[in-house]
Design an enzyme around this catalytic site. Structure first.
Site, short mmCIF file in Angstrom:
data_model
loop_
_atom_site.label_atom_id
_atom_site.label_comp_id
_atom_site.label_asym_id
_atom_site.label_seq_id
_atom_site.Cartn_x
_atom_site.Cartn_y
_atom_site.Cartn_z
N GLY A 64 47.38 50.87 38.16
CA GLY A 64 46.23 51.56 38.74
C GLY A 64 46.28 53.04 38.44
O GLY A 64 47.33 53.57 38.07
N CYS A 91 53.70 48.55 36.63
CA CYS A 91 53.37 49.98 36.58
C CYS A 91 53.10 50.51 38.00
O CYS A 91 54.03 50.61 38.79
CB CYS A 91 52.21 50.22 35.63
N TYR A 92 51.84 50.81 38.35
CA TYR A 92 51.59 51.28 39.73
C TYR A 92 52.16 50.28 40.72
O TYR A 92 52.72 50.65 41.75
CB TYR A 92 50.08 51.45 39.96
N HIS A 178 53.21 47.39 30.52
CA HIS A 178 52.11 46.44 30.74
C HIS A 178 52.28 45.16 29.91
O HIS A 178 52.02 45.19 28.71
CB HIS A 178 50.77 47.10 30.39
N GLU A 180 50.47 42.55 30.03
CA GLU A 180 49.19 41.86 29.82
C GLU A 180 48.46 42.28 28.55
O GLU A 180 47.54 41.60 28.11
CB GLU A 180 48.29 42.05 31.05
N ASP A 237 25.81 29.52 29.38
CA ASP A 237 26.25 29.53 30.79
C ASP A 237 25.40 28.61 31.65
O ASP A 237 25.91 27.75 32.37
CB ASP A 237 26.19 30.95 31.37
N LYS A 383 34.19 33.38 29.69
CA LYS A 383 33.24 32.78 28.74
C LYS A 383 33.91 31.74 27.82
O LYS A 383 33.33 30.69 27.56
CB LYS A 383 32.60 33.89 27.90
N1 LIG Z 1 13.69 31.91 30.37
C1 LIG Z 1 14.46 31.62 31.42
N2 LIG Z 1 14.15 30.61 32.25
C2 LIG Z 1 14.90 30.33 33.32
N3 LIG Z 1 16.03 30.98 33.64
C3 LIG Z 1 16.40 31.99 32.85
C4 LIG Z 1 15.67 32.36 31.70
N4 LIG Z 1 16.30 33.39 31.12
C5 LIG Z 1 17.39 33.64 31.86
N5 LIG Z 1 17.46 32.81 32.91
C6 LIG Z 1 18.47 32.80 33.97
O1 LIG Z 1 19.14 34.04 33.98
C7 LIG Z 1 20.55 33.81 33.88
C8 LIG Z 1 21.21 34.96 33.17
O2 LIG Z 1 20.89 34.96 31.79
P1 LIG Z 1 22.03 35.10 30.71
O3 LIG Z 1 21.35 35.31 29.39
O4 LIG Z 1 23.02 36.09 31.18
O5 LIG Z 1 22.82 33.70 30.77
P2 LIG Z 1 22.58 32.39 29.91
O6 LIG Z 1 21.23 32.48 29.30
O7 LIG Z 1 22.85 31.20 30.74
O8 LIG Z 1 23.69 32.44 28.83
P3 LIG Z 1 23.83 33.45 27.61
O9 LIG Z 1 24.51 34.67 28.21
O10 LIG Z 1 24.69 32.73 26.64
O11 LIG Z 1 22.46 33.75 27.11
C9 LIG Z 1 20.66 32.48 33.17
O12 LIG Z 1 21.90 31.86 33.42
C10 LIG Z 1 19.50 31.71 33.78
O13 LIG Z 1 19.88 31.24 35.06
N1 LIG Z 2 49.16 52.36 34.54
C1 LIG Z 2 49.52 52.65 35.77
O1 LIG Z 2 49.59 51.76 36.64
C2 LIG Z 2 49.76 54.09 36.09
C3 LIG Z 2 50.36 54.30 37.45
C4 LIG Z 2 50.38 55.75 37.88
N2 LIG Z 2 49.04 56.21 38.07
C5 LIG Z 2 51.11 56.60 36.83
O2 LIG Z 2 50.51 57.42 36.19
O3 LIG Z 2 52.29 56.42 36.65
#
Ligand SMILES: Nc1ncnc2c1ncn2[C@@H]1O[C@H](COP(=O)(O)OP(=O)(O)OP(=O)(O)O)[C@@H](O)[C@H]1O
Ligand SMILES: NC(=O)CC[C@H](N)C(=O)O
Ligand SMILES: O=c1[nH]c(=O)c2[nH+]cn([C@@H]3O[C@H](COP(=O)(O)O)[C@@H](O)[C@H]3O)c2[nH]1
Ligand SMILES: [Mg+2]
Length: 527
Positions: A64, A91-92, A178, A180, A237, A383
Site C-alpha cells: 500500500g 511490503c506494507y 512483491h 504478485e 459477459d 474476464k
Molecule cells: N444493446 C443492448 N441490449 C441489452 N443490453 C445491453 C445492450 N448493450 C449493453 N447491454 C447491457 O450492458 C451491459 C454492459 O455492457 P458491456 O459491453 O460492458 O458488456 P457485454 O456486452 O456483456 O460484454 P463485452 O464487454 O464483451 O461487450 C451488458 O452486459 C448488458 O447487460
Molecule cells: N509497496 C508498498 O507496499 C510500499 C509500502 C510503504 N508505503 C513503503 O514505501 O515502504
C-alpha cells in the site's frame, strides 16, 4: 463441497483472503492464486473480521502507498490473528505486521524501486521451498529497522536485511518484495508455497466446479417460481451470464436485447440467431432504434450522448420488466447483471473511486432504485475466467472471443451528431475493416478493433473528379485489461487494402487514417 444452500463462493471453495491496503498490484495477488486453482478474494483492509461469513484458509496483507507510522495510515483488524490461520504480509503488509508487533519501521535512506536479488538464508522454510536465490521486484521507501519478536530472517537483499521474515510457530510470514508481479521470477511459486503448503488450501477452483456451484446458487436464490429479467447485448459477459441463467432456470429467464439503432451491421439479427437458436436462451429483441435516434438528434457532446443512451436503456428496461407476466403471478423479482470481478474490485477499492474520465454506461448499474433484486453470477470472475467458462458451456468460439463492444455502440464512434446517414457510413466502414481482420486471421490477436467516423471533410480525387468527403479513423489495440493499451501493428499491405476498400465501397468517405495513440494518453474509444 457442502450440500447446504449455496450463498457465497468463498463458503464453498477453500479461500485465501487478500486484505487490500491500496497497492496497485493487490488484485494481481488474487489473480496469481487463482491461476493455480486456489480461490482468493480481495476485501478492503478495513474489513471487520467478525463480520466475515466464511473462514479463510489464510490471509494475505497487501502492499500500500501509506507509511505505517503515519497518523491516518490504515491498519488491519487485530482479530485477524484470532482466526488462527497463516498470514503473509507483502511490503506494507509486512511493515504492518512489524508495527503491530511493536517494532520500528522507518523511512529508508533511499527508495528501492526495481529489481533486487534475494539471498535465501534458510532454504528449509516452507515459503521458499524449492526456490533458491532469485530476482524480486521491490517498490518501497520504508523498511524494518529491527526484527520483530519471535521472528527470524529467512532472506535478505543487499539493501534489505529483512527482505523476508518468518514466525514459524505462529505461522506468520513477511516479505518486503512483491511476489504478485511477473518481474519477481519465482513469485508465483512462492504464493503457491504459501497457499498450498502453508495454508493447505485445496486446488478445486476451476470453471467446471464453478458451473455447478453457480447453478445451484442461482436456483437457491431464485426459488422454484421466481423469474429473472436480464439485459443481454451479445457481448461475452452478458451471454455467459445468460447461459448460466438458462441452465439454472430455463425459460423463467427473460433475456432482452435492445436494438438502440447504433449496433453494428446485422448485429441484432445475428445475436438473436446465436442466442435463441444456438443456445436456447429465451431472448426478445426490442426495436427501439427510433426512440434512441430521436433523443440523440442534434447532440454532439460525448458525455451527453452517453447519458441519453444510458437513460433510454433504463426506460426500455423498466417497461419490459413491467410487461412480462410471470407464470406464477406477481411481478418479475430479479435482474441479471454481467458484473465482473474488476468492477467489484473498483467499487470496494480502499482508495475509493478514481476520477471519472468518461461515463461507462451499464444498464443494471443505473437501476438502483428499482425494486428488482440483483443476480450477478460473474461477480467473482476475471474476464479470462468468463471466457473459459463460456467455452466450457459450449458457447461458440467466435462469441467467446468477440471484441468488447460498448453499450452506447457506434454512437460514440461517430464524432459529432448521430444521424441515420452517419450511422450508415460508420457501420459500413466498420464492417469492411472487421471483415478484413477476420480474413487475415488476426482477429484473436487484437483485443479490440473498430472504425470511427470523423466529422471533418477532406479533399480527394476519384475518377478524375474532385471529392470532398469525410474521414474514417481505424483503431486496433492490444491490451490485457483495457486500463492501458498499445496500438496494434498491422502489415502495411493490410492497411493499404482496407483503406482502398473503404474509400471505394463506402459512399461519403474520401480518406482513411490509422490511429497510432496508446492508452494513456488516449482512451480506447474516441468519445
Ligand atoms: N444493446 C443492448 N441490449 C441489452 N443490453 C445491453 C445492450 N448493450 C449493453 N447491454 C447491457 O450492458 C451491459 C454492459 O455492457 P458491456 O459491453 O460492458 O458488456 P457485454 O456486452 O456483456 O460484454 P463485452 O464487454 O464483451 O461487450 C451488458 O452486459 C448488458 O447487460
Ligand atoms: N509497496 C508498498 O507496499 C510500499 C509500502 C510503504 N508505503 C513503503 O514505501 O515502504
Ligand atoms: O459497456 C460499455 N459501456 C460504455 O459506455 C463504454 N465506454 C467504453 N467502453 C469499453 O471500455 C473499454 C475501455 O474504453 P475507454 O478506454 O474508451 O474508456 C473499451 O473496451 C471500450 O469499448 C464501454 N463499455
Ligand atoms: Mg458489450
Amino acid at each position: 463441497m457442502s450440500s447446504e444452500p449455496v450463498v457465497e463462493v468463498s463458503a464453498v471453495f477453500d479461500t485465501i483472503l487478500v486484505l487490500d491496503f491500496g497497492s496497485q498490484y493487490s488484485h494481481l495477488i488474487t489473480r496469481r492464486l487463482r491461476e493455480f486453482n486456489v480461490y482468493a478474494e480481495m476485501l478492503p483492509c478495513t474489513q471487520k473480521i467478525s463480520e466475515l461469513t466464511w473462514k479463510p484458509k489464510g490471509v494475505i496483507l497487501s502492499g500500500g502507498p501509506y507509511s505505517v507510522y503515519d497518523k491516518d495510515a490504515p491498519h488491519v483488524d487485530h482479530d485477524v490473528f484470532k482466526l488462527d490461520v497463516p498470514i503473509l504480509g507483502i511490503c506494507y503488509g509486512m511493515q504492518e505486521l512489524a508495527w503491530i508487533n511493536g517494532r520500528g519501521v522507518a523511512r529508508g535512506e533511499h527508495r528501492e524501486y526495481g529489481h533486487a536479488t534475494i539471498h535465501v538464508k534458510d532454504s528449509d522454510n516452507k515459503l521458499f521451498h524449492g526456490i533458491d536465490n532469485f530476482q524480486v521486484w521491490m517498490s518501497h521507501g520504508d523498511k524494518l529497522n529491527d526484527l520483530p519478536t519471535g521472528f527470524k530472517t529467512i532472506a535478505t537483499t543487499d539493501n534489505s536485511p529483512y527482505a523476508a521474515i518468518a514466525h514459524e510457530k505462529e505461522n506468520i510470514w513477511g516479505i518486503q518484495f512483491h511476489p504478485e508481479v511477473t518481474h519477481t521470477t519465482k513469485g508465483k511459486q512462492l504464493l503457491r508455497n504459501f497457499a498450498i503448503d502453508i495454508c493447505q488450501a485445496d486446488q478445486k477452483w476451476n470453471m467446471k466446479n464453478f458451473i455447478h456451484t453457480e447453478i445451484e446458487r442461482i436456483r437457491t436464490l431464485v426459488g422454484e417460481h421466481g423469474e429473472v429479467i436480464g439485459a443481454v447485448s451479445g457481448g461475452v459477459d452478458s451471454t455467459v451470464a445468460a447461459k448460466l441463467m438458462k441452465e439454472a432456470i430455463g425459460d423463467r429467464f427473460h433475456a432482452i436485447l435492445v436494438d438502440n439503432g447504433v449496433m453494428r451491421l446485422n448485429e441484432c439479427a445475428e445475436v438473436k440467431k446465436t442466442l435463441s437458436d444456438g443456445l436456447g436462451i429465451n431472448l426478445t429483441v426490442i426495436d427501439a432504434a427510433d426512440e434512441f435516434l430521436s433523443k440523440l438528434k442534434g447532440v454532439t457532446d460525448p458525455e451527453k450522448k452517453r447519458k441519453i443512451i444510458g437513460n433510454t436503456f433504463i426506460h426500455i428496461f423498466e417497461r419490459e420488466a413491467a410487461r412480462i407476466q410471470p407464470k406464477a403471478g406477481g411481478e418479475i423479482e430479479y435482474l441479471l447483471q454481467g458484473t465482473l470481478y474488476p468492477d467489484v474490485i473498483e467499487s470496494i477499492s480502499f482508495k475509493g473511486p478514481s476520477q471519472t474520465i468518461k461515463t461507462h454506461h451499464n444498464v443494471g448499474g443505473l437501476l438502483e432504485d428499482m425494486k428488482l433484486k440483483l443476480i450477478e453470477p460473474l461477480r467473482e470472475l476475471f474476464k479470462d475466467e468468463v471466457r473459459a467458462l463460456g467455452e466450457l458451456m459450449g458457447i461458440p468460439h467466435d462469441l467467446v472471443w468477440r471484441h468488447p463492444f460498448p453499450g452506447p455502440g457506434i454512437a460514440i464512434r461517430i464524432l459529432g451528431e448521430v444521424t441515420p446517414e452517419q450511422i450508415k457510413i460508420a457501420r459500413h466502414a466498420d464492417h469492411i475493416y472487421i471483415e478484413e481482420i477476420k480474413k487475415a486471421g488476426i482477429y484473436d490477436k487484437i483485443s479490440q478493433a473498430f472504425a470511427c467516423l470523423l466529422p471533418v471533410k477532406s479533399v480527394g480525387v476519384m475518377g478524375d473528379q474532385r471529392t470532398y468527403e469525410q474521414v474514417i479513423a481505424l483503431r486496433a489495440i492490444e491490451t490485457s485489461d483495457f486500463m492501458t493499451a498499445d496500438w496494434y501493428i498491422f502489415d502495411a499491405a493490410f492497411l493499404k487494402n482496407v483503406a482502398k476498400r473503404i474509400v471505394n465501397e463506402v459512399d461519403g468517405v474520401a480518406r482513411v487514417v490509422y490511429d497510432i495513440t496508446s492508452k494513456p494518453p488516449a482512451t480506447v474509444e474516441w468519445e
